[in-house]
Design an enzyme around this catalytic site. Structure first.
Site, mmCIF file in Angstrom:
data_model
loop_
_atom_site.group_PDB
_atom_site.id
_atom_site.type_symbol
_atom_site.label_atom_id
_atom_site.label_comp_id
_atom_site.label_asym_id
_atom_site.label_seq_id
_atom_site.Cartn_x
_atom_site.Cartn_y
_atom_site.Cartn_z
ATOM 1 N N GLU A 1 -111.676 -0.914 -47.748
ATOM 2 C CA GLU A 1 -112.616 0.181 -48.004
ATOM 3 C C GLU A 1 -112.133 1.038 -49.175
ATOM 4 O O GLU A 1 -112.888 1.350 -50.101
ATOM 5 C CB GLU A 1 -112.748 1.088 -46.767
ATOM 6 C CG GLU A 1 -113.478 0.464 -45.592
ATOM 7 C CD GLU A 1 -112.552 -0.285 -44.661
ATOM 8 O OE1 GLU A 1 -111.448 -0.706 -45.089
ATOM 9 O OE2 GLU A 1 -112.935 -0.469 -43.481
ATOM 10 N N HIS B 1 -125.453 23.419 -26.195
ATOM 11 C CA HIS B 1 -126.882 23.091 -26.189
ATOM 12 C C HIS B 1 -127.110 21.594 -26.290
ATOM 13 O O HIS B 1 -128.201 21.153 -26.624
ATOM 14 C CB HIS B 1 -127.582 23.831 -27.333
ATOM 15 C CG HIS B 1 -127.506 25.315 -27.160
ATOM 16 N ND1 HIS B 1 -128.436 26.038 -26.459
ATOM 17 C CD2 HIS B 1 -126.567 26.210 -27.550
ATOM 18 C CE1 HIS B 1 -128.093 27.315 -26.441
ATOM 19 N NE2 HIS B 1 -126.949 27.447 -27.096
ATOM 20 N N LYS C 1 -110.627 -6.487 -39.070
ATOM 21 C CA LYS C 1 -110.411 -6.534 -40.523
ATOM 22 C C LYS C 1 -110.357 -7.986 -40.996
ATOM 23 O O LYS C 1 -110.971 -8.350 -41.999
ATOM 24 C CB LYS C 1 -109.066 -5.884 -40.881
ATOM 25 C CG LYS C 1 -109.022 -4.386 -40.831
ATOM 26 C CD LYS C 1 -107.672 -3.931 -41.411
ATOM 27 C CE LYS C 1 -107.344 -2.513 -41.041
ATOM 28 N NZ LYS C 1 -106.000 -2.091 -41.433
ATOM 29 N N LYS D 1 -101.882 4.467 -47.557
ATOM 30 C CA LYS D 1 -100.486 4.167 -47.246
ATOM 31 C C LYS D 1 -100.116 2.779 -47.756
ATOM 32 O O LYS D 1 -99.141 2.598 -48.460
ATOM 33 C CB LYS D 1 -100.272 4.284 -45.729
ATOM 34 C CG LYS D 1 -98.878 3.949 -45.294
ATOM 35 C CD LYS D 1 -98.686 4.162 -43.805
ATOM 36 C CE LYS D 1 -97.347 3.573 -43.386
ATOM 37 N NZ LYS D 1 -97.072 3.714 -41.955
ATOM 38 N N GLY E 1 -100.084 6.361 -40.390
ATOM 39 C CA GLY E 1 -101.268 6.884 -41.083
ATOM 40 C C GLY E 1 -101.835 8.120 -40.409
ATOM 41 O O GLY E 1 -102.132 9.128 -41.049
ATOM 42 N N ARG E 2 -101.975 8.070 -39.091
ATOM 43 C CA ARG E 2 -102.598 9.191 -38.381
ATOM 44 C C ARG E 2 -101.645 10.361 -38.182
ATOM 45 O O ARG E 2 -102.033 11.390 -37.622
ATOM 46 C CB ARG E 2 -103.177 8.707 -37.055
ATOM 47 C CG ARG E 2 -102.164 8.008 -36.163
ATOM 48 C CD ARG E 2 -102.840 7.189 -35.074
ATOM 49 N NE ARG E 2 -101.891 6.421 -34.282
ATOM 50 C CZ ARG E 2 -101.452 5.215 -34.594
ATOM 51 N NH1 ARG E 2 -101.865 4.623 -35.716
ATOM 52 N NH2 ARG E 2 -100.611 4.579 -33.807
ATOM 53 N N GLU F 1 -106.095 5.813 -31.478
ATOM 54 C CA GLU F 1 -105.372 4.743 -32.171
ATOM 55 C C GLU F 1 -103.922 4.710 -31.662
ATOM 56 O O GLU F 1 -103.276 3.669 -31.674
ATOM 57 C CB GLU F 1 -105.418 4.959 -33.696
ATOM 58 C CG GLU F 1 -105.138 3.690 -34.475
ATOM 59 C CD GLU F 1 -105.418 3.809 -35.972
ATOM 60 O OE1 GLU F 1 -104.529 4.248 -36.710
ATOM 61 O OE2 GLU F 1 -106.525 3.461 -36.407
HETATM 62 O O1 F6P Z 1 -107.145 0.391 -39.917
HETATM 63 C C1 F6P Z 1 -106.379 1.399 -39.389
HETATM 64 C C2 F6P Z 1 -105.488 2.011 -40.396
HETATM 65 O O2 F6P Z 1 -104.406 1.192 -40.647
HETATM 66 C C3 F6P Z 1 -105.049 3.393 -39.963
HETATM 67 O O3 F6P Z 1 -103.990 3.378 -39.103
HETATM 68 C C4 F6P Z 1 -104.804 4.046 -41.255
HETATM 69 O O4 F6P Z 1 -104.760 5.440 -41.124
HETATM 70 C C5 F6P Z 1 -105.982 3.555 -42.053
HETATM 71 O O5 F6P Z 1 -106.157 2.214 -41.636
HETATM 72 C C6 F6P Z 1 -105.839 3.619 -43.546
HETATM 73 O O6 F6P Z 1 -104.753 2.870 -43.998
HETATM 74 P P1 F6P Z 1 -104.191 3.063 -45.454
HETATM 75 O O7 F6P Z 1 -103.726 4.472 -45.599
HETATM 76 O O8 F6P Z 1 -103.066 2.087 -45.561
HETATM 77 O O9 F6P Z 1 -105.288 2.756 -46.435
#
Ligand code: F6P
Length: 575
Positions: free
Chosen positions: A223, A406, A539, A217, A289-290, A375
């Site tokens: 990452e 199980h 972060k 987003k 995002g979620r 979240e």
């Molecule tokens: O760190 C949390 C977050 O901001 C989430 O809310 C989001 O889904 C995820 O990181 C990834 O963010 P992006 O789509 O901006 O890379």
């Protein structure tokens, strides 16, 4: 328009009544079912294709009417209307919250708000459908083989690079809809910054037939951008090693143009990475995002299952959105389930909530729900900045049945904690396989294995609800000293959700159901379910700690004693 002050739920009459009922509450599901011949009927509801049985929940008419009263006193329906109309209910980010707009049908005639509604100057429907059309056209090119890599070969593997909402939703849906994936196409998902992830997910791939989708987003997530750069280097190195491209800038640029596309709200950053903005699919800051799996973030899934199935998926969401908007509160499934969760959390002391899909294809659904629910609702201040007045959030967790049986069901059946559990199943399996030979004793030859699976689904909720008394244990001839260990208290609440089959529509319905459950709970608690400030500190600190981990002495010395010692140990161990 910004949010009004939240209503304190604990100050409502309904809350006080519920607290009174909870005081000395002694559930009796056996007695309740005996006394109420219509209990199963009365507490079973329909939302689109989902049949939802709440009758094995710890509810009575008195509890339910007070929970519904609570929803009215708080104004749950009014806030839902505000959300779908584009009011800035994400107060701390001053944003509209419009994931429901992502699945409104094109040119719908009876939509609320009406088709073509404008939010902050944007024609929401027009933009949503223009983007969808762009995604569909691109997906079709990949599916048909018209889109090729640098050497002219068609795409066989799509690698989605994203994390959080840009990963969990697509992975979950890809796994859920595996039977709908076009033969000859595979989607892989890279999320973790652990380099093992990108290593393993690119292992064995042919670079000439691989397409990477960088899904972020913000296009600023450490990452995802690190993984995207590693993937880009992998692509260049692999293509060069076979002579498919030379090492010139032009050849490398061309390779990125053919093998990388992006999904983001930050198209300028996409261009800076080297991805042609023509091959970028946008969305908007009013999609959290979620809550984004049904936006362009799902491009990898559209490629995998095709536009028609994707439309069906969106229609499933929309059916539940409409149910949420129009069903009376007393028959409104997300409202009832959200309220029930408030009852368990705030009045009966439940801390966690199990989600137990009896559908192997839903094996990533609990992981997906962890982000969606925690979240969203793991907050201790309300949307006006004041402290919450009660506990918030539930710890969502789970695994598919029967695997969980199980593993951790022991605690749900006989532990000291109350763990409300949602059991989810479909009537028709994707693969109706029989156990042709059986074992000659417990399983007859030709046994339909899905029926056996479903027997477990039904048996578990029955055992949790009704338990087994000491006398029943004794009647089986159990020796007295072991009777307590073999007794089941019952009165452990479950909700059963049954759907006809795991179609794209049903998967959309399930996601929308939980999105709205989260909304109901967040609204009752007065929290902004659409921000996520709690992920920021870690972060920031990771960036601050990184030089120390890389051996910068000054940075190392500035750390607290514990972190410093740990990093030193790491540096000693690191070869
Ligand atoms: O760190 C949390 C977050 O901001 C989430 O809310 C989001 O889904 C995820 O990181 C990834 O963010 P992006 O789509 O901006 O890379």
């Amino acid at each position: 328009m910004t949010e009004s002050a939240p209503v304190d739920p604990t100050a409502t009459d309904a809350w006080k009544n519920l607290a009174g009922i909870a005081d000395g509450f002694s559930p009796d599901l056996r007695g309740w079912f005996d006394a109420e011949a219509d209990r199963a009927d009365r507490y079973t509801f329909q939302a689109a294709d989902l049949t939802v049985d709440l009758s094995k929940g710890l509810i009575t008419e008195d509890i339910l009417s007070n929970l519904l009263q609570l929803a009215k006193e708080i104004g749950v329906s009014e806030r839902y209307e505000a959300m779908i109309s584009g009011e800035h209910i994400n107060a701390t980010e001053d944003r509209a919250v419009l994931h429901t707009a992502l699945r409104r049908p094109k040119n719908g005639t009876d939509l609320v708000p009406p088709a073509g509604f404008v939010v902050d100057g944007q024609d929401v429907d027009a933009d949503v459908h223009a983007t969808l059309d762009k995604v569909y056209a691109f997906a079709e090119k990949v599916r048909s083989g018209e889109w090729t890599g640098v050497t002219g070969k068609r795409i066989e593997t799509v690698v989605n690079i994203g994390i959080g909402g840009s990963d969990l939703g697509p992975v979950m849906v890809y796994e859920a809809l595996k039977p709908y994936v076009q033969t000859g196409l595979e989607v892989r998902f890279v999320s973790n910054i652990d380099p093992t992830d990108v290593y393993e997910k690119t292992a064995g791939l042919d670079p000439e037939t691989t397409l990477f989708i960088v899904a972020s987003k913000t296009f600023g997530t450490l990452e995802t951008l690190t993984n995207a750069r590693m993937a880009r280097t992998w692509l260049w190195d692999q293509l060069k090693s076979t002579g498919a491209i030379d090492g010139s800038d032009a050849a490398q640029k061309d390779a990125v143009a053919k093998h990388f596309v992006a999904v983001s709200t930050a198209l300028d950053k996409v261009a800076a990475f080297g991805i042609d903005p023509e091959n970028a699919f946008g969305f908007w800051d009013w999609v959290g995002g979620r809550y984004s799996v049904d936006s362009a973030i799902g491009t990898s899934i559209v490629i995998a299952i095709g536009a028609d199935n994707w439309r069906e998926f969106l229609a499933g969401f929309h059916a539940i959105d409409e149910h949420m908007r129009t069903a009376p509160l007393e028959q409104n499934v997300p409202v009832l389930m959200g309220l029930l969760n408030v009852w368990y959390t705030n009045f009966l002391g439940a801390q966690s909530h199990a989600v137990l899909p009896y559908a192997q294809y839903l094996h990533r659904f609990p992981a997906y729900l962890q982000q969606l629910t925690m979240e969203s609702n793991g907050k201790s201040v309300r949307w006006d900045g004041s402290p919450t007045t009660t506990d918030t959030g539930e710890i969502f967790w789970g695994e598919p049945g029967t695997n969980g049986q199980h593993a951790f069901y022991q605690l749900i059946h006989q532990g000291t904690r109350l763990v409300p559990a949602d059991f989810i199943a479909v009537a028709n399996p994707a693969h109706p396989i029989k156990d042709e030979t059986g074992d000659g004793s417990t399983v007859e030859p030709g046994q339909d294995v899905h029926a056996l699976f479903m027997a477990n689904f039904f048996a578990q909720t029955k055992a949790l609800a009704f338990g087994k008394t000491a006398d029943e244990v004794r009647a089986e001839g159990t020796k007295e000293s072991v009777v307590p260990a073999r007794e089941f208290s019952g009165n452990r609440p479950t909700t059963s959700i049954l759907a006809p089959s795991l179609t794209p529509s049903v998967v959309g319905q399930l996601i929308a159901l939980y999105e709205h459950i989260v909304f109901v709970e967040g609204t009752i608690w007065g929290i902004d379910s659409f921000d996520q400030w709690g992920v920021e500190l870690g972060k920031q600190l990771a960036l601050q700690v990184a030089p120390a981990v890389d051996g910068d002495t000054e940075a190392l010395e500035s750390q607290d004693a514990s972190t410093k010692a740990l990093i030193k140990k790491y540096l000693e161990l690191r070869k």
